[in-house]
Write a protein that holds these residues in place. Structure first.
Motif, PDB file in Angstrom:
ATOM      1  N   ALA A 204     -39.164  -9.775 -10.099  1.00  0.00           N
ATOM      2  CA  ALA A 204     -39.457  -9.577  -8.674  1.00  0.00           C
ATOM      3  C   ALA A 204     -39.661  -8.093  -8.367  1.00  0.00           C
ATOM      4  CB  ALA A 204     -38.314 -10.137  -7.834  1.00  0.00           C
ATOM      5  N   HIS A 205     -38.866  -7.252  -8.965  1.00  0.00           N
ATOM      6  CA  HIS A 205     -39.028  -5.802  -8.758  1.00  0.00           C
ATOM      7  C   HIS A 205     -40.353  -5.332  -9.334  1.00  0.00           C
ATOM      8  CE1 HIS A 205     -38.210  -1.506 -10.093  1.00  0.00           C
ATOM      9  NE2 HIS A 205     -38.268  -1.437  -8.752  1.00  0.00           N
ATOM     10  N   ALA A 206     -40.707  -5.843 -10.517  1.00  0.00           N
ATOM     11  CA  ALA A 206     -41.974  -5.455 -11.134  1.00  0.00           C
ATOM     12  C   ALA A 206     -43.157  -5.910 -10.301  1.00  0.00           C
ATOM     13  CB  ALA A 206     -42.066  -6.034 -12.537  1.00  0.00           C
ATOM     14  N   ASP A 207     -43.034  -7.036  -9.606  1.00  0.00           N
ATOM     15  CA  ASP A 207     -44.121  -7.562  -8.778  1.00  0.00           C
ATOM     16  C   ASP A 207     -44.125  -6.957  -7.380  1.00  0.00           C
ATOM     17  OD1 ASP A 207     -44.919  -9.156 -10.865  1.00  0.00           O
ATOM     18  OD2 ASP A 207     -43.880 -10.959 -10.140  1.00  0.00           O
ATOM     19  N   GLY A 208     -43.235  -6.024  -7.118  1.00  0.00           N
ATOM     20  CA  GLY A 208     -43.180  -5.384  -5.803  1.00  0.00           C
ATOM     21  C   GLY A 208     -42.488  -6.204  -4.749  1.00  0.00           C
ATOM     22  N   GLU A 209     -41.769  -7.239  -5.129  1.00  0.00           N
ATOM     23  CA  GLU A 209     -41.084  -8.088  -4.166  1.00  0.00           C
ATOM     24  C   GLU A 209     -39.699  -7.553  -3.806  1.00  0.00           C
ATOM     25  OE1 GLU A 209     -40.944 -11.948  -5.892  1.00  0.00           O
ATOM     26  OE2 GLU A 209     -43.122 -12.137  -6.095  1.00  0.00           O
ATOM     27  N   MET A 210     -39.296  -6.469  -4.458  1.00  0.00           N
ATOM     28  CA  MET A 210     -37.971  -5.912  -4.238  1.00  0.00           C
ATOM     29  C   MET A 210     -38.055  -4.394  -4.394  1.00  0.00           C
ATOM     30  SD  MET A 210     -34.471  -6.851  -6.342  1.00  0.00           S
ATOM     31  CE  MET A 210     -34.781  -8.602  -6.131  1.00  0.00           C
ATOM     32  N   ALA A 213     -34.223   0.421  -4.797  1.00  0.00           N
ATOM     33  CA  ALA A 213     -32.819   0.534  -4.388  1.00  0.00           C
ATOM     34  C   ALA A 213     -32.147  -0.837  -4.403  1.00  0.00           C
ATOM     35  CB  ALA A 213     -32.731   1.153  -3.001  1.00  0.00           C
ATOM     36  N   ALA A 214     -32.840  -1.822  -3.868  1.00  0.00           N
ATOM     37  CA  ALA A 214     -32.279  -3.173  -3.834  1.00  0.00           C
ATOM     38  C   ALA A 214     -32.107  -3.716  -5.256  1.00  0.00           C
ATOM     39  CB  ALA A 214     -33.180  -4.088  -3.014  1.00  0.00           C
ATOM     40  N   ALA A 215     -33.080  -3.466  -6.091  1.00  0.00           N
ATOM     41  CA  ALA A 215     -33.002  -3.925  -7.477  1.00  0.00           C
ATOM     42  C   ALA A 215     -31.837  -3.254  -8.198  1.00  0.00           C
ATOM     43  CB  ALA A 215     -34.307  -3.634  -8.202  1.00  0.00           C
TER      44      ALA A 215
END
Length: 247
Positions: A204-210, A213-215
């Motif tokens: 999700a972080h790699a896809d820009g969904e997070m 900081a949240a990751a």
């Protein structure tokens, strides 16, 4: 002349009596045969009754033997079903262990880097290797779990009665192992779920969904919580290895 006639009459009478006696012998013989036949018929009837009772007892004995065989075979079938179930459980626990092992390396890499026992580059290399293995880890373990859950449980073993002693001994061993297996499967699922959750978060972080900081916050929380489920898996797996075999 009269005397001679009298003698002749006496002679004729003697012949007639003798003839009657001779003719009577076959009659007595047939009467005897008939009597013997009646006796033999009576004996045959008794013998037939005895044979019938013997046959009936034999049929009953064979019926009991057949019933005992059927009970034993049904018990063996129940044990064999449990053997298949627990074998599938072993496969799942082993498969989940691969993923949990990678998850443990992933977590330990940060611990070691923070403790200064490995460099940051080494940590990142471990992260990359384990992360790339992650999707296959989860997919294979999930398939193994589905195969395990598709098989009937071993609960029927507790209700076996009148089975041979050796089958009851097998059932007892299988029930003991099932208890250990239930714990191991639950621990495997919890540990593998932690790994799957982290993989999803990284994706999700790699896809820009997070956000970064949240990751990072999510990762630190997962890293802190991870040892509990990893340790539970290791303990449950050890108990499973030590449990009675079901075979």
């Amino acid at each position: 002349m009269p005397r001679q006639r009298k003698r002749q009459r006496r002679g004729s009478a003697g012949l007639i009596i003798a003839a009657v006696l001779v003719i009577g012998l076959p009659l007595l013989g047939w009467a005897g045969v008939n009597a013997l036949t009646r006796d033999d018929t009576g004996d045959d009837s008794v013998a037939a009754d005895d044979d019938s009772r013997t046959d009936a007892a034999g049929e009953a004995s064979r019926g009991e033997a057949t019933g005992s065989f059927e009970i034993a075979q049904a018990a063996r079938d129940t044990v064999n079903a449990c053997v298949d179930r627990l074998a599938a459980g072993d496969a799942y626990v082993a498969s989940a262990g691969v993923g949990i092992g990678h998850w443990g390396e992933h977590v330990q890499a940060r611990t070691d880097m923070l403790n200064g026992t490995i460099a940051q580059e080494d940590m990142k290399a471990i992260w990359k290797r384990t992360r790339l293995s992650g999707p296959d880890d989860v997919a294979q373990a999930t398939a193994a779990l589905e195969a395990y859950e598709a098989l009937p449980g071993c609960g029927d073993l507790a209700t076996l009665e009148d089975a041979p002693d050796n089958v009851l001994d097998q059932a007892a061993a299988c029930l003991e192992r099932e208890t250990a297996m239930t714990t191991a499967v639950a621990a495997s699922t919890a540990g593998l779920q932690d790994w799957a959750n982290h993989l999803n978060a990284m994706a999700a972080h790699a896809d820009g969904e997070m956000t970064a900081a949240a990751a990072q916050d999510l990762w630190v929380a997962s890293w802190e919580a991870a040892p509990a489920n990893i340790g539970a898996y290791n303990d449950a797996h050890a108990l499973l290895v030590a449990a009675s075999a079901c075979e």
